[in-house]
Scaffold this active site. Sequence first.
Site: not given
Length: 255
Positions: A12-14, A98, A100, A170, A176, A215, A236-237
Amino acid sequence: MARARRPLFCGNWKLNGSIAESLALASDVRNGVSTVRDADVSVAPSFTALYAVAKRLEDGPVGVAAQDCFWDEKGAFTGEVAPSQLVDVGCKQVIVGHSERRQLFGELDAAVNLKARAALGAGLVPIICIGETLAERDAGETLGRVQAQLDAALAEMSGDELARVVIAYEPVWAIGTGRNATPAQAQEVHHFIRTRVAIRAPEVAAKLRILYGGSVKPDNVRALMAEPDVDGGLVGGASLSAESFVRIVKEGSAA
Ligand code: PGA
């Protein structure tokens, strides 16, 4: 021991990346996972890079996911993107609900359900995200919260539709933050999710892919994937570096 389900790892590149950067990352991921046979892999670029990335990855093993969609097909919905438009640019999956989106953009359970059903209707696989906040975990409300989000997200789906869904657990406190859920914490919730779906559709539950997100890193993915109900990762990251994402896929699928 053979896995009960084929793992899926989605990056997930956000909100990151120009078209050129996204293409470079996509190519590096594709090349890096070219020898991986035991897992499905997808990446979720920003809307602006979707078409270019989907073209680049066309006919290869790496799928393309969108990070969100709307629930209607067309009309006066300024700024929204329809599931059929995502199919049109080459997407196969879409992340919905998600945390976010829920936390920063006020997305409610009912909207997550509408989006997931619309995605299914267009032929996309929805990756439905659910998970508790730290306050909810500390208050002992983790399973109750997860159950409420799960039930709401899957409401009114037919058996055929349910069978195409992917769930991502999640925990919000792990996203994150560098602090992943322990394998035991993840397993507890994943097992709960599978059991909950089994009440409604036992055969679907046995095949349901439940990803862990929050994470995920090359050095923790093996332990997470060793749990019987963890079927992959929403990353993600660590997916913004092809090197680390490819290592996650390789370590995770070998676990
Ligand atoms: P993270 O994000 O891997 O950076 O924690 C996961 C996600 O938001 O899907």
